[in-house]
Design a protein around this motif. Structure first.
Motif, PDB file in Angstrom:
ATOM      1  N   ALA A 291       0.831  -1.204   0.000  1.00 64.15           N
ATOM      2  CA  ALA A 291       0.000   0.000   0.000  1.00 64.15           C
ATOM      3  C   ALA A 291       0.864   1.251   0.000  1.00 64.15           C
ATOM      4  O   ALA A 291       0.597   2.220  -0.724  1.00 64.15           O
ATOM      5  N   LEU A 292       1.920   1.239   0.812  1.00 62.34           N
ATOM      6  CA  LEU A 292       2.815   2.400   0.864  1.00 62.34           C
ATOM      7  C   LEU A 292       3.569   2.582  -0.446  1.00 62.34           C
ATOM      8  O   LEU A 292       3.857   3.710  -0.848  1.00 62.34           O
ATOM      9  N   ALA A 293       3.855   1.465  -1.133  1.00 58.46           N
ATOM     10  CA  ALA A 293       4.512   1.575  -2.439  1.00 58.46           C
ATOM     11  C   ALA A 293       3.600   2.293  -3.436  1.00 58.46           C
ATOM     12  O   ALA A 293       4.060   3.110  -4.245  1.00 58.46           O
ATOM     13  N   VAL A 294       2.295   1.994  -3.357  1.00 65.67           N
ATOM     14  CA  VAL A 294       1.320   2.680  -4.215  1.00 65.67           C
ATOM     15  C   VAL A 294       1.287   4.168  -3.893  1.00 65.67           C
ATOM     16  O   VAL A 294       1.343   5.027  -4.786  1.00 65.67           O
ATOM     17  N   LEU A 295       1.222   4.484  -2.605  1.00 64.86           N
ATOM     18  CA  LEU A 295       1.147   5.890  -2.193  1.00 64.86           C
ATOM     19  C   LEU A 295       2.452   6.622  -2.480  1.00 64.86           C
ATOM     20  O   LEU A 295       2.436   7.806  -2.821  1.00 64.86           O
ATOM     21  N   ASP A 296       3.578   5.923  -2.356  1.00 63.21           N
ATOM     22  CA  ASP A 296       4.866   6.530  -2.717  1.00 63.21           C
ATOM     23  C   ASP A 296       4.894   6.867  -4.207  1.00 63.21           C
ATOM     24  O   ASP A 296       5.341   7.947  -4.608  1.00 63.21           O
ATOM     25  N   ALA A 297       4.423   5.914  -5.038  1.00 61.88           N
ATOM     26  CA  ALA A 297       4.438   6.116  -6.493  1.00 61.88           C
ATOM     27  C   ALA A 297       3.567   7.294  -6.901  1.00 61.88           C
ATOM     28  O   ALA A 297       3.849   7.962  -7.906  1.00 61.88           O
ATOM     29  N   MET A 298       2.530   7.550  -6.114  1.00 68.09           N
ATOM     30  CA  MET A 298       1.630   8.666  -6.420  1.00 68.09           C
ATOM     31  C   MET A 298       2.033   9.941  -5.694  1.00 68.09           C
ATOM     32  O   MET A 298       1.297  10.913  -5.708  1.00 68.09           O
TER      33      MET A 298
END
Length: 242
Positions: A51-58
């Motif tokens: 989930a944090l990887a998704v939020l980091d990417a965004m």
């Protein structure tokens, strides 16, 4: 554009964003650790990490070595993909974001269709007429034209021959996909949408730039008003436009 997420990852992204909103975290504020988030949300640490990887990417969160996880931007301050993600997760938009999305769509789609009047090719017109016929047949058969509506609007924008406008309008359209099926359950809305689409094609074919600008403004503003009415009835979120 935002990609579909695995269910647990999607759940964890939603819980993380709800945590940020509930605690009114601002840019630069520190989030709990992966372990703390895992315990708080009752999910595996691997799900928190994804989930944090998704939020980091965004560009919503960022990890600082030996320091922790920090809020990089509020969701509303991120890119359009972040807003699509927020809509997909069913998280409410700030009222100003709702207003801004409506204005942005009117400005961008209005200008795109003016360019379509200037640049549309015979192939563009043939595609629009084909989509219009399919749209009419779908409505006549009692089907739901939610996806067909998106395809039609993006095909009109594509007739501008400007790929950046297509890429700009795509997320603005995708922000409404969560509730679009529900919106088009109304036979009256379907009929009105078909009439508007026919008017759009006629104006583009006639190269009438003034007409398409007026049509876009009326079409988007009417849809926004319909959504507000549905929201008051508990039928749809008050934060998106068709």
């Amino acid at each position: 554009m935002a990609m579909p997420l695995a269910s647990e990852t999607s759940h964890t992204v939603r819980k993380t964003l709800e945590f940020v909103q509930h605690h009114r975290l601002a840019k630069g504020d520190r989030l709990p650790s992966e372990r703390e988030l895992s315990e708080r949300f009752g999910v595996a640490r691997s799900s928190v990490r994804e989930a944090l990887a998704v939020l980091d990417a965004m560009r919503i969160t960022e990890r600082k070595p030996k320091s922790g996880i920090f809020l990089r931007n509020a969701v509303e301050d991120g890119g359009l993909d972040a807003l699509v993600l927020q809509a997909d997760l069913g998280l409410a938009f700030d009222p100003q974001v709702t207003r801004d999305v409506t204005e942005a769509r009117i400005i961008c789609e209005g200008r795109a269709l003016q360019l379509a009047c200037q640049r549309r090719s015979d192939a563009d017109l043939a595609k629009l007429h084909g989509l219009l016929d399919s749209y009419a047949a779908l409505i006549e058969a009692g089907g739901n034209p939610a996806d067909a509506d998106v395809d039609f609007h993006l095909a009109m924008v594509a007739a501008s021959q400007n790929r950046i406008l297509v890429r700009t309008l795509t997320p603005l359209m995708l922000m409404s996909r969560r509730w679009r099926q529900r919106y088009f359950q109304s036979a009256e809305i379907c009929r009105r949408s078909l009439d508007d689409h026919r008017a759009f094609v006629a104006a583009i074919e006639a190269r009438d730039e003034a007409a398409v600008a007026t049509l876009v403004r009326r079409h988007v503003q009417t849809a926004a008003a319909d959504v507000r009415a549905l929201a008051e009835q508990g039928g749809a979120p008050p934060t998106e436009t068709a």
